[in-house]
Design a protein around this motif. Structure first.
Motif, PDB file in Angstrom:
ATOM      1  N   TRP A  58       0.843  -1.184   0.000  1.00 59.85           N
ATOM      2  CA  TRP A  58       0.000   0.000   0.000  1.00 59.85           C
ATOM      3  C   TRP A  58       0.880   1.235   0.000  1.00 59.85           C
ATOM      4  N   LYS A  59       0.309   2.278  -0.544  1.00 55.77           N
ATOM      5  CA  LYS A  59       0.937   3.593  -0.537  1.00 55.77           C
ATOM      6  C   LYS A  59      -0.157   4.582  -0.194  1.00 55.77           C
ATOM      7  N   GLU A  60       0.072   5.408   0.817  1.00 58.43           N
ATOM      8  CA  GLU A  60      -0.916   6.381   1.260  1.00 58.43           C
ATOM      9  C   GLU A  60      -0.543   7.778   0.800  1.00 58.43           C
ATOM     10  N   GLN A  61      -1.572   8.574   0.574  1.00 58.47           N
ATOM     11  CA  GLN A  61      -1.376   9.967   0.212  1.00 58.47           C
ATOM     12  C   GLN A  61      -2.485  10.787   0.864  1.00 58.47           C
ATOM     13  N   ARG A  62      -2.115  11.876   1.505  1.00 60.37           N
ATOM     14  CA  ARG A  62      -3.095  12.781   2.113  1.00 60.37           C
ATOM     15  C   ARG A  62      -3.330  13.957   1.179  1.00 60.37           C
ATOM     16  N   PHE A  63      -4.567  14.439   1.180  1.00 59.41           N
ATOM     17  CA  PHE A  63      -4.863  15.638   0.420  1.00 59.41           C
ATOM     18  C   PHE A  63      -6.025  16.380   1.066  1.00 59.41           C
ATOM     19  N   GLU A  64      -6.139  17.654   0.719  1.00 56.90           N
ATOM     20  CA  GLU A  64      -7.181  18.540   1.244  1.00 56.90           C
ATOM     21  C   GLU A  64      -8.049  18.980   0.076  1.00 56.90           C
ATOM     22  N   SER A  65      -9.358  18.915   0.252  1.00 52.80           N
ATOM     23  CA  SER A  65     -10.280  19.334  -0.792  1.00 52.80           C
ATOM     24  C   SER A  65     -11.493  20.007  -0.165  1.00 52.80           C
ATOM     25  N   ALA A  66     -12.213  20.753  -0.987  1.00 50.73           N
ATOM     26  CA  ALA A  66     -13.443  21.408  -0.548  1.00 50.73           C
ATOM     27  C   ALA A  66     -14.605  20.851  -1.353  1.00 50.73           C
ATOM     28  N   VAL A  67     -15.805  21.047  -0.805  1.00 51.85           N
ATOM     29  CA  VAL A  67     -17.008  20.566  -1.476  1.00 51.85           C
ATOM     30  C   VAL A  67     -18.193  21.410  -1.027  1.00 51.85           C
ATOM     31  N   GLN A  68     -19.192  21.483  -1.873  1.00 49.08           N
ATOM     32  CA  GLN A  68     -20.421  22.177  -1.541  1.00 49.08           C
ATOM     33  C   GLN A  68     -21.581  21.355  -2.086  1.00 49.08           C
ATOM     34  N   PHE A  69     -22.614  21.164  -1.276  1.00 46.33           N
ATOM     35  CA  PHE A  69     -23.793  20.402  -1.670  1.00 46.33           C
ATOM     36  C   PHE A  69     -24.992  21.350  -1.758  1.00 46.33           C
ATOM     37  N   PRO A  70     -25.185  21.990  -2.895  1.00 47.75           N
ATOM     38  CA  PRO A  70     -26.278  22.962  -3.006  1.00 47.75           C
ATOM     39  C   PRO A  70     -27.665  22.324  -2.875  1.00 47.75           C
ATOM     40  N   ASP A  71     -27.780  21.032  -3.073  1.00 49.12           N
ATOM     41  CA  ASP A  71     -29.078  20.355  -2.976  1.00 49.12           C
ATOM     42  C   ASP A  71     -29.374  19.853  -1.571  1.00 49.12           C
TER      43      ASP A  71
END
Length: 156
Positions: A58-71
């Motif tokens: 296994w190889k792990e990777q961290r990341f940061e993301s944004a999201v919006q749920f208009p519904d």
């Protein structure tokens, strides 16, 4: 093994994660009939599982993301733009390369994942065309074909 150079131990002249997991399996399995797997963490983000027959790295990777749920329902916090921290773990199964002593090079896995990582890290998931609804269940469908397959590996 305490305070020993692994290369000096018989059978570990090339102490890769895979070979170390196999070496440990061979020593513990006869005394522990209920042993199911040996896991070796080479780093905090990479390692190998061995069950006596199959190697899985296994190889792990961290990341940061944004999201919006208009519904989302009115008043629901998910309607606002908000961010998440993710940990993605890529699992691969492949036969052991007898010469190199590993299944797949961790560096190759990271290199092949980099283009996908760049699409995810610090971007809005709800604006990615691969993710009609940015939930983890859609990631494999949306990005699975973007991750090149190793000739001998199976994505799990």
């Amino acid at each position: 093994m305490h305070h020993a150079c692994l290369n000096d131990i018989s059978g570990l002249e090339n102490p890769t994660s895979e070979l170390l997991a196999q070496w440990l399996w061979q020593r513990f399995a006869p005394q522990l009939p209920t042993l199911r797997r040996v896991t070796v963490c080479e780093t905090a983000t990479a390692g190998c599982h061995y069950d006596g027959q199959q190697f899985r790295i296994w190889k792990e990777q961290r990341f940061e993301s944004a999201v919006q749920f208009p519904d989302a329902p009115a008043g629901d916090g998910r309607r606002r733009l908000h961010g998440h921290s993710y940990l993605l773990r890529l699992l691969l199964s492949a036969p052991l390369d007898a010469v190199l002593g590993w299944t797949v090079d961790y560096g190759d896995v990271k290199t092949l994942f980099t283009p996908v990582y760049r699409q995810l890290d610090h971007h809005r998931l709800d604006q990615l065309p691969q993710l009609k609804m940015p939930i983890l269940l859609n990631w494999r469908t949306g990005f699975g074909e973007k991750l090149p397959r190793f000739a001998c590996a199976r994505w799990n």
